[in-house]
Write a protein that holds these residues in place. Sequence first.
Motif, short mmCIF file in Angstrom:
data_model
loop_
_atom_site.label_atom_id
_atom_site.label_comp_id
_atom_site.label_asym_id
_atom_site.label_seq_id
_atom_site.Cartn_x
_atom_site.Cartn_y
_atom_site.Cartn_z
N ILE A 235 0.83 -1.21 0.00
CA ILE A 235 0.00 0.00 0.00
C ILE A 235 0.87 1.26 0.00
N ILE A 236 1.90 1.25 0.85
CA ILE A 236 2.80 2.42 0.95
C ILE A 236 3.49 2.67 -0.38
N VAL A 237 4.05 1.61 -0.97
CA VAL A 237 4.77 1.76 -2.23
C VAL A 237 3.82 2.24 -3.33
N ALA A 238 2.64 1.66 -3.39
CA ALA A 238 1.69 2.03 -4.45
C ALA A 238 1.31 3.50 -4.36
N VAL A 239 1.00 3.97 -3.16
CA VAL A 239 0.59 5.37 -2.99
C VAL A 239 1.74 6.32 -3.29
N LEU A 240 2.91 6.02 -2.74
CA LEU A 240 4.03 6.96 -2.87
C LEU A 240 4.61 6.97 -4.28
N VAL A 241 4.70 5.82 -4.93
CA VAL A 241 5.21 5.80 -6.30
C VAL A 241 4.23 6.49 -7.24
N ALA A 242 2.93 6.33 -6.99
CA ALA A 242 1.93 7.05 -7.80
C ALA A 242 2.11 8.56 -7.66
N ALA A 243 2.35 9.02 -6.42
CA ALA A 243 2.61 10.44 -6.20
C ALA A 243 3.90 10.87 -6.89
N SER A 244 4.91 10.01 -6.86
CA SER A 244 6.19 10.32 -7.50
C SER A 244 6.04 10.44 -9.01
N ILE A 245 5.27 9.53 -9.60
CA ILE A 245 5.03 9.58 -11.05
C ILE A 245 4.29 10.85 -11.42
#
Length: 680
Positions: A235-245
């Motif tokens: 969940i953490i990776v999905a949310v943060l990488v989406a924000a990064s993209i």
Amino acid sequence: MAEIRTNKSTLNRGITVPSLIFIVVTSFLAALFPEQTGAVLDQIKHFIFVNLNWVYVWSVTIFVFFMFYLILSKYGNIKLGNNDSKPQHSYFSWISMLFAAGMGIGLMYFSVAEPMQHYSNPIFADLDPISRAKNAQLYTFFHWGIHAWAIYGIVGLSLSYFTYRYKLPLSLRSCFYPLLKERIHGVWGNVIDIFALCSTVFGITTTLGFGVVQINSGLVNMNIFPDTSFSYQIIIVAVLVAASILSAVTGVSKGIKILSGINIVAVIFLLIFVIAVGPTTLLIGSFTEGLGNYISSFIELTFNTHSYKTDELPWFYDWTILYWAWWISWAPYVGLFIAKISQGRTIRGFVAAVLIIPTMFNFIWMTVFGNSAMWADRTIADGTLSSIAGNPDVLMFRFLEYLPLSGITSFLVIFIIIIFFVTSADSGILVMDSIATKNSSKSSKLQIALWGVLLAIISLVLLNAGGLDALQSMTLITALPFSVIMILFIVSLVKALRIDYKYYDRDFSATTDLWSSDTWEDKLNQIVTFKNRSAIDNFINTTVKMAFEEMKAVLSKYEITSQINTYQKPNRIELEIHYDVLNNFIYGVRTESRNLPDYFLNEENLPDANSDKSFYPLSYFGDNRQGYSVLYFTKNELITDVLKHYERYLKLTSEEKNVMFISRNRHLKKLQKVKQKLKN
């Protein structure tokens, strides 16, 4: 058609395909066989750290002193771009972005953990608590100070210079242009960029993986997540990488710039809070004393290899050498990002800012959090923080529990880590796309997003399999060859800076001083006509010889004896006036040649040349000063030029302070007299 053209991939296959193959194979080996792969890579890393640690020590030392040299050198005013270029970003935005990319999550991860681990390390157990605290602060300063930023600065400066000054692609290959010339666009250039891309992916993946673990631990500590299981990490990776993209596709001037600004404000707020509620007087005093200790110990720290204290060697390998390898392995990524935002600044301004401002902030930050934690451990925690020093994932949050408003500050720490995560990831995504496309500015948003997806997949696979340590070892191993590459960056940069400085500092040729408009068509004819050897020999044997003979005749009227010397190989002629004690006055002219580059020969709108060499008559002097071409002189202009040098000679010889330069013959005369006496 326009839409299809817009979404067309800009990836360079010669870089992207080999890089992805190596990245995927290495990552899956670390994931499928984490223990075996980790063991092999750890053995290689251990061998390098134990037997080749001197490579890291000397490399980093060279980087530091070269950066200091640039600040003080004549090259400091050279712009990273055209001479009239201006910085693209404000000073605050620039510092915020390079700081977020350069240190990021590491500041939150190690600001308490590193000082506490030095403080509680058994090898320093014989010191009293205060001495251990000073020692911990000193080594933390050392590892997070000028040496780290000098590593980043070398790569960032080299890339900025060759990209904006030489108009080359924003790529590591461009830093080798003075050494490889056009070969940077071939196989060698691809190899360099493949190395940079793989190193960037590995470095960012491992750092983001550790960042996810710390965020997860913080959320558990605040009772938001029940545990640190893999499902919550997804969940953490999905949310943060989406924000990064999302941040990456908006570009440097929007997403990254805005997030970096927000983050630096949040960091400063947290810093001020801890200073205010912590041991304020101790923190201010310890910072002052620690800074002085760092400055006075700078040289010793730089060259210290702990060779005479064998019990400290494991600590030296696990801290200093590991840090140097870690910063070097991150240098391609951080250097590329720093270069991307540094156009228009001077070399002196770039180096001074990159070395000093982030370093001072790191020192303040590490002092506040590290010394507060050590103070708390001694006074109110009763050694609790020391006992968990080896668990940096939770150490920051445990420390904050001993300060007021721990719930709010823990939330703020998580917020800062998240922003650091996003700014590191989004800048990394842009850097990876820049390397893979040879700095294309036309990459589609989908293509940029795919790099973020790749980071997320690799991070999650390795987090689940426990392969992050293996990938970290791989990253540290790559630092060894890259440290050598960075030394070559310096060689290349020095070569380019020398050419650059001479180009802009070069004045009009001395030949032009005597020109008048009366003969301008003849002068133009001489300029656009390239001479062969026979033409220059003829010029020396006629015009120059007649000028010297006319001067010799006039000098004899003043009872000044002179002679004309002629030589065959190379063809040269000189006017020489003999003296007894003073050095002889000599003004000579000889045939010289220079090679013409291919682009010059092939350019249609440049003067035609019949061969790849151009010949010219070069003046030279008895005192070995630099001569110049006298090709465009008439006989009378040449005589005037000889008179100028003769007048200079007489003026210098009349000043006694110049005796060491103009009276070398005096010593020869004395020696001859001594020999004559011995013979008699």
